[in-house]
Design an enzyme around this catalytic site. Structure first.
Site, PDB file in Angstrom:
ATOM      1  N   ALA A 104       9.439 -15.121  -3.976  1.00  0.00           N
ATOM      2  CA  ALA A 104       8.042 -15.875  -3.780  1.00  0.00           C
ATOM      3  C   ALA A 104       6.996 -15.670  -4.971  1.00  0.00           C
ATOM      4  O   ALA A 104       6.557 -16.898  -5.388  1.00  0.00           O
ATOM      5  CB  ALA A 104       7.508 -15.127  -2.888  1.00  0.00           C
ATOM      6  N   ASP A 154       7.867 -15.935  -8.058  1.00  0.00           N
ATOM      7  CA  ASP A 154       8.190 -16.934  -9.095  1.00  0.00           C
ATOM      8  C   ASP A 154       7.949 -18.290  -8.674  1.00  0.00           C
ATOM      9  O   ASP A 154       7.395 -19.017  -9.723  1.00  0.00           O
ATOM     10  CB  ASP A 154       9.749 -16.746  -9.522  1.00  0.00           C
ATOM     11  CG  ASP A 154      10.308 -15.318  -9.591  1.00  0.00           C
ATOM     12  OD1 ASP A 154       9.516 -14.760 -10.171  1.00  0.00           O
ATOM     13  OD2 ASP A 154      11.266 -15.002  -9.148  1.00  0.00           O
TER      14      ASP A 154
END
Length: 331
Positions: free
Chosen positions: A257, A259
């Site tokens: 999430a 990233d």
């Protein structure tokens, strides 16, 4: 008639990691079945950027083992340019959680000299000639000798590109003290610093997000973004702040999430013409817009298992109305 501008490109430098976790459906009393999903913070960010439509190049090292093949296939299938990446003899890094959910903390299950996929390659052209932004972080920055080489690379590259860093602290793999020691230097190199509130708790225990932003601004980072889980994200541009909410979503898995948020942020800043320098024309309005878009990308990633960010052409990625944002001003 003016020619259409080519899409702004981003170079991502860092590692690939195989996230392994138990598969209860295929396991039995005398056999433990595992699933392995390709991951690693920088690799996840590169995949998400490419799927959003940003031309993305990944600089790294890939093992000759089966996981290295898996990493290459995932990045290539997502449209990431692997020109400049090299093959390495070290085995791939595996990360093993303590339960069936890959979102839990990980411990290394295969030792390596350094994470496969880390470090610039000697044959790689300077990213400033081909990209407007260079993004890195995570294990690649803390592993030696790769970390020092990357810092040197950033110092040279920032003459031509916007530098983005996501520390992505992994306390079970690298002592937080290693991140704390180098973070001021990273801020001096970075234009954009993106991290989570969990990272903040490890890097500056007991310090509020607002105070942390001021600390990292003083060290050199112009834009600091701290994701706050279900409470949204706080963005601070030279001390002027704005919060954006987290979109409502049925959370299936939180792996990747953060990233994906970073990818959405860079993608939107590129679309607004802010990458390629020191963010001199960036204002709070465009910062809020980029963070709102990034939160939507992260929410869509959380709605499916594994680090599987959305494709722009198949996902309804939209930016909520401006009334959903709450400007805070300077604090």
């Amino acid at each position: 008639m003016a020619r259409p501008q080519a899409p702004v490109s981003v170079t991502v430098l860092g590692e690939c990691v195989a996230d392994t976790f138990t598969d209860p459906v295929r396991s039995s009393s005398d056999e433990l079945a595992l699933r392995a999903l390709p991951g690693g913070g920088p690799a996840n960010t590169a995949v998400a950027l490419a799927r959003l439509g940003t031309p993305t190049r990944f600089l790294g090292r890939f093992s000759t083992d089966v996981f290295g093949t898996l990493f290459r296939a995932r990045l290539s299938a997502s449209g990431v340019d692997l020109t400049g990446s090299v093959t390495a003899p070290e085995p791939s890094t595996l990360a093993s959680p303590t339960s069936t959910r890959p979102a839990r903390p990980r411990t290394p299950s295969t030792p390596t000299a350094r994470p496969t996929g880390s470090g610039p390659t000697k044959n790689s052209p300077p990213p400033g000639r081909t990209a407007a932004c260079l993004h890195t972080g995570s294990l690649a920055l803390t592993s030696q000798p790769g970390g020092t080489r990357i810092e040197d690379h950033l110092a040279k590259a920032r003459e031509h590109v916007t530098v983005s860093i996501d520390p992505n602290v992994r306390p079970l793999l690298v002592p937080p003290a290693a991140y704390r020691e180098r973070l001021p230097h990273w801020c001096a190199l970075a234009d954009i610093l993106r991290l989570s509130e969990d990272d903040l708790a490890l890097l500056l225990p007991g310090v509020s997000p607002e105070e942390a932003c001021d600390t990292w601004h003083a060290a050199g980072a112009r834009l600091v973004v701290i994701t706050l889980g279900g409470r949204g994200a706080l963005a601070s541009l030279d001390g002027h702040r704005v919060t954006v909410p987290t979109p409502a979503v049925n959370v299936v898995d939180t792996v990747g999430a953060g990233d994906s948020f970073t990818a959405g942020l860079l993608h939107r800043l590129a679309a607004r013409g802010h990458l390629g320098g020191r963010l001199d024309r960036l204002n709070l309005e465009d910062t809020a817009d980029a963070c709102t878009f990034a939160a939507r990308v992260a929410a869509l990633t959380c709605s499916v298992p594994g680090a599987d960010p959305p494709w722009a052409e198949t996902s309804a990625i939209s930016v909520p109305a401006i009334s959903g944002r709450r400007p805070l001003g300077r604090q």
